[in-house]
Design a protein around this motif. Structure first.
Motif, PDB file in Angstrom:
ATOM      1  N   SER A 126     -24.214  37.646  -0.716  1.00 17.67           N
ATOM      2  CA  SER A 126     -24.013  36.711  -1.819  1.00 17.67           C
ATOM      3  C   SER A 126     -22.960  35.693  -1.395  1.00 17.67           C
ATOM      4  O   SER A 126     -21.826  36.056  -1.110  1.00 17.67           O
ATOM      5  CB  SER A 126     -23.574  37.440  -3.098  1.00 17.67           C
ATOM      6  N   ILE A 127     -23.384  34.443  -1.301  1.00 16.49           N
ATOM      7  CA  ILE A 127     -22.490  33.345  -0.896  1.00 16.49           C
ATOM      8  C   ILE A 127     -22.324  32.473  -2.128  1.00 16.49           C
ATOM      9  O   ILE A 127     -23.239  31.733  -2.503  1.00 16.49           O
ATOM     10  CB  ILE A 127     -23.095  32.553   0.274  1.00 16.49           C
ATOM     11  N   ASP A 128     -21.179  32.552  -2.786  1.00 16.50           N
ATOM     12  CA  ASP A 128     -21.069  32.023  -4.137  1.00 16.50           C
ATOM     13  C   ASP A 128     -20.006  30.959  -4.348  1.00 16.50           C
ATOM     14  O   ASP A 128     -20.167  30.100  -5.202  1.00 16.50           O
ATOM     15  CB  ASP A 128     -20.785  33.179  -5.117  1.00 16.50           C
ATOM     16  N   ARG A 129     -18.902  31.010  -3.595  1.00 14.74           N
ATOM     17  CA  ARG A 129     -17.773  30.136  -3.893  1.00 14.74           C
ATOM     18  C   ARG A 129     -17.206  29.508  -2.629  1.00 14.74           C
ATOM     19  O   ARG A 129     -17.280  30.092  -1.551  1.00 14.74           O
ATOM     20  CB  ARG A 129     -16.653  30.938  -4.583  1.00 14.74           C
ATOM     21  N   SER A 130     -16.640  28.316  -2.796  1.00 14.46           N
ATOM     22  CA  SER A 130     -15.865  27.723  -1.706  1.00 14.46           C
ATOM     23  C   SER A 130     -14.601  28.552  -1.503  1.00 14.46           C
ATOM     24  O   SER A 130     -14.255  29.415  -2.325  1.00 14.46           O
ATOM     25  CB  SER A 130     -15.491  26.287  -2.045  1.00 14.46           C
ATOM     26  N   ILE A 131     -13.892  28.283  -0.420  1.00 13.86           N
ATOM     27  CA  ILE A 131     -12.645  29.013  -0.175  1.00 13.86           C
ATOM     28  C   ILE A 131     -11.635  28.709  -1.281  1.00 13.86           C
ATOM     29  O   ILE A 131     -10.934  29.616  -1.767  1.00 13.86           O
ATOM     30  CB  ILE A 131     -12.068  28.661   1.206  1.00 13.86           C
ATOM     31  N   LEU A 132     -11.549  27.455  -1.694  1.00 12.04           N
ATOM     32  CA  LEU A 132     -10.643  27.115  -2.787  1.00 12.04           C
ATOM     33  C   LEU A 132     -11.000  27.874  -4.052  1.00 12.04           C
ATOM     34  O   LEU A 132     -10.110  28.413  -4.730  1.00 12.04           O
ATOM     35  CB  LEU A 132     -10.690  25.607  -3.063  1.00 12.04           C
ATOM     36  N   GLU A 133     -12.280  27.958  -4.370  1.00  9.59           N
ATOM     37  CA  GLU A 133     -12.694  28.670  -5.579  1.00  9.59           C
ATOM     38  C   GLU A 133     -12.366  30.152  -5.499  1.00  9.59           C
ATOM     39  O   GLU A 133     -12.009  30.784  -6.511  1.00  9.59           O
ATOM     40  CB  GLU A 133     -14.190  28.461  -5.811  1.00  9.59           C
ATOM     41  N   ILE A 134     -12.455  30.733  -4.310  1.00 11.80           N
ATOM     42  CA  ILE A 134     -12.080  32.146  -4.145  1.00 11.80           C
ATOM     43  C   ILE A 134     -10.587  32.314  -4.412  1.00 11.80           C
ATOM     44  O   ILE A 134     -10.172  33.240  -5.129  1.00 11.80           O
ATOM     45  CB  ILE A 134     -12.448  32.628  -2.732  1.00 11.80           C
ATOM     46  N   PHE A 135      -9.775  31.427  -3.864  1.00  7.80           N
ATOM     47  CA  PHE A 135      -8.338  31.501  -4.111  1.00  7.80           C
ATOM     48  C   PHE A 135      -8.018  31.281  -5.587  1.00  7.80           C
ATOM     49  O   PHE A 135      -7.142  31.956  -6.149  1.00  7.80           O
ATOM     50  CB  PHE A 135      -7.591  30.481  -3.254  1.00  7.80           C
TER      51      PHE A 135
END
Length: 330
Positions: free
Chosen positions: A159-168
């Motif tokens: 599951s590839i769902d969020r940018s790195i910024l969104e994960i943070f």
């Protein structure tokens, strides 16, 4: 057959043509999960000896946080766009102070003024030093994380769902309108209780996860030329050789024995009450006989183990698999 009922091992092993001692390997991997007394570690392993068609999976279909190992699928899709002439390795992209994502070496060069960086150098930064800002700058150029998600939609178990910024922003409990550095600044002043609450929520969020089997399948398809031309494949494998963190898969190997193209991933939450350590290393060993052993190892601990301690287990596990899939079957 040895059964690890308590550990709920998910095992798939196809080894009729070679002399892999299954019980021995299972015992060795299980011992690693309990290497530190009263501090168990969950290991997920998938390995594929491409030329011999031999594979080994331990908890292979269980989900683990990808962390920065997602950057390999992002790089594959980016290079595919270059092959299709939608962009160029020489194209320069602007990186401004407001683009910075935490834990980014590009921050040293963009504190005050924007810089322009080629896509080739951004891929190098994204893989070799796991630069988070470089990753998100690339994602913006290729149409966002959904384009990568769609490209790998035929692979089950990812599951590839969020940018790195969104994960943070999820981990920090930050508003989506904050920049990466604003999100981190707001997080640092939160109470330890609030940080632990956010960590528990993040821990149970199953977005951006993968099974070791799926990641190994993706790496195997990369080696076999399913995604890219030989030139682009070699470009990515060479960049992956530059990964600076060699204290995981390569930890127990002597210098010069093997060549490794790999990518590491790390997520940790330091806390007295709710510590979390998730780390991984996925890679392609080019063996002395010029054949390929693909390996994906994910590790997870909710004790106070240090990154170096969990990394040691990844290195031991890699050596167990290497010895049994390659050395003992030559």
């Amino acid at each position: 057959m040895f059964k690890l009922v308590v550990l709920m091992v998910t095992l798939m092993c196809y080894q009729e043509a070679h002399s892999l001692e299954l019980d021995k390997v299972l015992n060795e991997i299980a011992a690693l999960e309990n290497y530190y007394p009263n501090k168990p570690v969950r290991l997920g392993i998938s390995a594929n000896y491409i030329e011999k068609g031999t594979s080994f999976h331990y908890r292979g279909n269980e989900k683990f946080l990808m962390a920065s190992t997602v950057k390999v699928p992002i790089a594959i899709y980016t290079l595919k766009q270059i092959e299709e002439n939608n962009l160029s390795l020489d194209e320069s992209l602007k990186v401004a102070p407001e683009d910075l994502v935490p834990w980014s070496k590009l921050g040293y060069f963009t504190t005050h003024n924007p810089v322009h960086v080629s896509i080739a150098d951004l891929i190098e930064s994204m893989i070799a030093v796991s630069d988070n800002t470089a990753t998100d700058i690339i994602l913006k150029r290729i149409g966002g994380i959904k384009t990568v998600k769609n490209y790998f939609s035929n692979y089950e178990g990812i599951s590839i769902d969020r940018s790195i910024l969104e994960i943070f922003q999820t981990y920090y409990g930050a508003s989506s309108n904050l920049t990466g550095m604003e999100s981190r600044k707001a997080y640092l002043i939160k109470s330890d209780i609030e940080k632990d609450r956010l960590a528990k929520k993040f821990y149970n969020d199953m977005r951006d996860h993968v099974t070791p089997v799926t990641m190994t399948n993706i790496l195997s398809d990369l080696v076999n030329g399913k995604f890219l031309s030989p030139d682009q494949t070699n470009f990515l494998l060479t960049v992956m050789e530059h990964t600076i963190n060699h204290d995981r898969l390569l930890r127990t190997f002597g210098a010069g024995n093997v060549k490794l193209s790999h990518k590491t991933g790390t997520f940790d939450h330091e806390s007295k009450n709710y510590p979390i350590m998730k780390l991984s290393d996925i890679g392609i060993f080019t063996l002395p006989n010029n054949e390929h052993l693909v390996m994906s190892i994910y590790a997870e601990s909710t004790s106070d183990l240090k990154e170096s301690e969990v990394s040691l287990l990844v290195g031991f596990a890699a050596r167990v698999i290497y010895d049994n899939l390659y050395l003992n079957t030559k």
